[in-house]
Write an enzyme that holds these catalytic residues in place. Structure first.
Site, PDB file in Angstrom:
ATOM      1  N   ASN A  23       0.809  -1.225   0.000  1.00 10.85           N
ATOM      2  CA  ASN A  23       0.000   0.000   0.000  1.00 10.85           C
ATOM      3  C   ASN A  23       0.843   1.276   0.000  1.00 10.85           C
ATOM      4  OD1 ASN A  23      -2.255  -1.531  -0.094  1.00 10.85           O
ATOM      5  ND2 ASN A  23      -2.953  -1.094   2.002  1.00 10.85           N
ATOM      6  N   CYS A 116     -16.407  -3.827  -3.930  1.00 12.30           N
ATOM      7  CA  CYS A 116     -15.627  -5.055  -3.823  1.00 12.30           C
ATOM      8  C   CYS A 116     -16.179  -5.845  -2.651  1.00 12.30           C
ATOM      9  CB  CYS A 116     -14.148  -4.756  -3.635  1.00 12.30           C
ATOM     10  SG  CYS A 116     -13.765  -4.051  -2.062  1.00 12.30           S
ATOM     11  N   ARG A 121     -17.308   0.969  -1.173  1.00 13.25           N
ATOM     12  CA  ARG A 121     -16.078   1.734  -1.360  1.00 13.25           C
ATOM     13  C   ARG A 121     -16.216   2.852  -2.406  1.00 13.25           C
ATOM     14  NH1 ARG A 121     -11.052  -2.316  -0.769  1.00 13.25           N
ATOM     15  NH2 ARG A 121     -10.055  -0.411  -0.049  1.00 13.25           N
ATOM     16  N   ARG A 397      -2.374 -11.258  -4.199  1.00 10.47           N
ATOM     17  CA  ARG A 397      -2.448  -9.813  -4.488  1.00 10.47           C
ATOM     18  C   ARG A 397      -1.542  -9.022  -3.548  1.00 10.47           C
ATOM     19  NH1 ARG A 397      -7.771  -7.627  -3.301  1.00 10.47           N
ATOM     20  NH2 ARG A 397      -6.413  -5.824  -3.310  1.00 10.47           N
TER      21      ARG A 397
HETATM   22  C1  UD1 Z   1      -6.885   1.924   1.912  1.00 17.16           C
HETATM   23  C2  UD1 Z   1      -6.043   0.663   1.830  1.00 17.16           C
HETATM   24  C3  UD1 Z   1      -6.815  -0.520   2.406  1.00 17.16           C
HETATM   25  C4  UD1 Z   1      -7.319  -0.207   3.819  1.00 17.16           C
HETATM   26  C5  UD1 Z   1      -8.074   1.132   3.848  1.00 17.16           C
HETATM   27  C6  UD1 Z   1      -8.423   1.584   5.250  1.00 17.16           C
HETATM   28  C7  UD1 Z   1      -4.650   1.036  -0.112  1.00 17.16           C
HETATM   29  C8  UD1 Z   1      -4.353   0.681  -1.509  1.00 17.16           C
HETATM   30  N1  UD1 Z   1      -5.716   0.427   0.453  1.00 17.16           N
HETATM   31  O1  UD1 Z   1      -8.044   1.714   1.102  1.00 17.16           O
HETATM   32  O2  UD1 Z   1      -5.958  -1.649   2.430  1.00 17.16           O
HETATM   33  O3  UD1 Z   1      -8.205  -1.214   4.245  1.00 17.16           O
HETATM   34  O4  UD1 Z   1      -7.261   2.174   3.263  1.00 17.16           O
HETATM   35  O5  UD1 Z   1      -7.281   1.677   6.033  1.00 17.16           O
HETATM   36  O6  UD1 Z   1      -3.951   1.820   0.509  1.00 17.16           O
HETATM   37  N2  UD1 Z   1     -14.770   6.505   1.745  1.00 17.16           N
HETATM   38  C9  UD1 Z   1     -15.835   7.229   1.280  1.00 17.16           C
HETATM   39  N3  UD1 Z   1     -15.659   8.012   0.169  1.00 17.16           N
HETATM   40  C10 UD1 Z   1     -14.453   8.085  -0.482  1.00 17.16           C
HETATM   41  C11 UD1 Z   1     -13.367   7.336   0.009  1.00 17.16           C
HETATM   42  C12 UD1 Z   1     -13.557   6.554   1.126  1.00 17.16           C
HETATM   43  O7  UD1 Z   1     -16.931   7.191   1.841  1.00 17.16           O
HETATM   44  O8  UD1 Z   1     -14.363   8.813  -1.481  1.00 17.16           O
HETATM   45  C13 UD1 Z   1     -14.934   5.653   2.955  1.00 17.16           C
HETATM   46  C14 UD1 Z   1     -14.748   4.154   2.665  1.00 17.16           C
HETATM   47  O9  UD1 Z   1     -15.912   3.557   2.161  1.00 17.16           O
HETATM   48  C15 UD1 Z   1     -14.343   3.632   4.009  1.00 17.16           C
HETATM   49  C16 UD1 Z   1     -13.512   4.783   4.596  1.00 17.16           C
HETATM   50  O10 UD1 Z   1     -13.889   5.936   3.862  1.00 17.16           O
HETATM   51  O11 UD1 Z   1     -15.470   3.435   4.817  1.00 17.16           O
HETATM   52  C17 UD1 Z   1     -12.008   4.584   4.474  1.00 17.16           C
HETATM   53  O12 UD1 Z   1     -11.695   4.207   3.153  1.00 17.16           O
HETATM   54  P1  UD1 Z   1     -10.297   4.574   2.467  1.00 17.16           P
HETATM   55  O13 UD1 Z   1      -9.341   5.056   3.491  1.00 17.16           O
HETATM   56  O14 UD1 Z   1     -10.572   5.479   1.314  1.00 17.16           O
HETATM   57  O15 UD1 Z   1      -9.831   3.171   1.910  1.00 17.16           O
HETATM   58  P2  UD1 Z   1      -8.930   2.955   0.656  1.00 17.16           P
HETATM   59  O16 UD1 Z   1      -8.068   4.141   0.458  1.00 17.16           O
HETATM   60  O17 UD1 Z   1      -9.765   2.484  -0.483  1.00 17.16           O
END
Ligand code: UD1
Length: 418
Positions: A23, A116, A121, A397
């Protein structure tokens, strides 16, 4: 299809080296879009997600060479700005190309990654932030179609988002003027991205805090220095859990112990002592494994990416453990598989109640997402008999050479073809 056969209820011992963090490597690789020179990254884990991202960048016209964990990227030949569905659907983190492509080329099209196994997400916060910076964004036929000259802005993230923060940091790097980001993720992976951009000449302050100020270069590309990816704190935590669930003494090497504070603190509450050195951690067996309460949260809190592994571990604890999953609404896919091994787990919304101390029996189980898969491997290490973990492409992965590393620790594990 390949699967893992694991003969459980054996003790582990010895040392294992932790790979570079997937990550952290993902945004670092994407950040090469902002570079005027060739970018050299070492300690890149050789896992499927990294290969997918390299493939995506190649598809856009980047020259790449990946050998012995060293990756060289030359984006001077990058001449396409469409991140295709075929590649993006394999890995959600492909959305990280949106910010830097838009900032450099003023237009791009990136396929929407979709949901997913662990939840919907959404990427609404990425898009809102880019709009605030002046981008015109439309969703057309499953693609985010973006164009415009990015200008600095003040952005308050409604929720803490890791890839959202990384995307906007990279966009702000080439934008015109100052961007202020509030409620930014503080994960070590985000911090490393900020640090390498700073070394590349970007004016950025507040690194490591939840507020960043970035003075964009107005389109001028950055001069990157050599980069070494930080160790994978989730892989490290998973091996600590492998030691813990088999109640063995093991050492993990090439880690940054500070990044594992929340995990070590929970292991300690469960009865495991550890010896922490500069870049290694030795975990000692517990006299009695105690039940625990866990609430997942953003860094420096307990990582959601370690939730499944601790659920497996809590099956061995005396008493009832509670796990409250606050980040992803559907991140309990491993539960039904653990039940097949004799676990006693009840789900109520985002809260799991685990009655530990029941005997675990080997079974055929199916991996559903990356971290859920590692929880099944852990449970199989502790279960009596021979388990088979299917659909291990999820594991591949994000875990480099998992069965090889577990074998080094003495596990009886083999990769086989169905
Ligand atoms: C990243 C990590 C993943 C980890 C997650 C949380 C990478 C590639 N992946 O995923 O392994 O599980 O952080 O630590 O680094 N959200 C929204 N709107 C958005 C973006 C996020 O509502 O535009 C919400 C998501 O649904 C979730 C929360 O915010 O509930 C945190 O998600 P996020 O930190 O964005 O996860 P990722 O970046 O996808």
């Amino acid at each position: 299809m390949t699967y893992l056969e694991i003969e459980g209820a054996n003790q582990l011992s010895g040392k294992v080296e932790i790979s570079g963090a997937k990550n952290a490597a993902l945004p670092l690789i994407v950040s090469s879009i902002l570079a005027k020179n060739e970018v050299n990254i070492s300690n890149v884990p050789n896992v499927a997600d990294i290969k997918t991202l390299i493939h995506l960048l190649q598809n856009l016209g980047t020259k790449t060479e990946f050998k012995n964990h060293n990756l060289v990227l030359d984006t001077s030949s990058l001449n396409k700005t469409i991140a295709k569905y075929d590649i993006v659907r394999k890995m959600r983190a492909s959305i990280l190309t949106l910010g830097p492509l838009l900032a450099r080329f003023k237009n791009c099209e990136v396929s929407l990654p979709g949901g997913c196994a662990i939840g919907q997400r959404p990427i609404d916060l990425h898009l809102l932030a880019l709009e605030k910076m002046g981008a015109n964004i439309q969703i057309k036929q499953g693609y985010v179609v973006a164009n415009g000259n990015l200008k600095g802005a003040e952005i308050i993230f409604d929720k803490i988002t890791v890839t959202g923060s990384e995307n906007i940091i990279m966009a702000a790097a080439l934008a015109q003027g100052k961007t202020r980001l509030i409620n930014v993720a503080k994960e070590p992976e985000v911090v490393q991205l900020c640090e390498i951009l700073k070394e590349a000449g970007l004016e950025i302050s507040g690194i490591g805090s939840d507020e960043l100020e970035i003075y964009g270069t107005n389109g001028e590309l950055l001069e990157f220095k050599k980069i070494a990816v930080i160790p994978d704190r989730i892989e490290a935590g998973t091996y600590l859990c492998a030691g813990a669930i088999t109640n063995s003494q093991i050492t993990i090497e090439k880690v940054i112990p500070n990044h594992l504070n929340a995990v070590l603190s929970k292991l300690n509450q469960m009865g495991f002592e550890s010896l922490i050195q500069k870049d290694s951690i030795t975990l000692f067996p517990a006299k009695e494994i105690r039940a625990v309460e866990i609430i997942t949260s953003e860094y420096p809190g307990f990582p959601t990416d370690m939730q499944a592994q601790f659920m497996a571990l809590s099956l061995k604890a005396k008493g009832t453990s509670i796990i409250d999953e606050r980040l992803f609404e559907n991140r309990f896919m491993h539960v039904s598989e653990l039940l097949r091994m004799g676990a006693d787990i009840k789900l109520n919304g985002h809260i799991a109640t685990i009655v530990g101390g029941k005997e675990l029996n080997a079974a055929d189980v199916m991996a559903t997402d990356l971290r859920a898969s590692s929880a099944l491997v852990l449970a199989a290490l502790a279960a009596k008999g021979t388990s088979r973990v299917h659909r291990i492409y999820h594991l591949d992965r994000g875990y480099e050479n998992l069965e090889h590393k577990l074998k080094i620790l003495g596990a009886k594990i083999t990769r086989l073809e169905e």
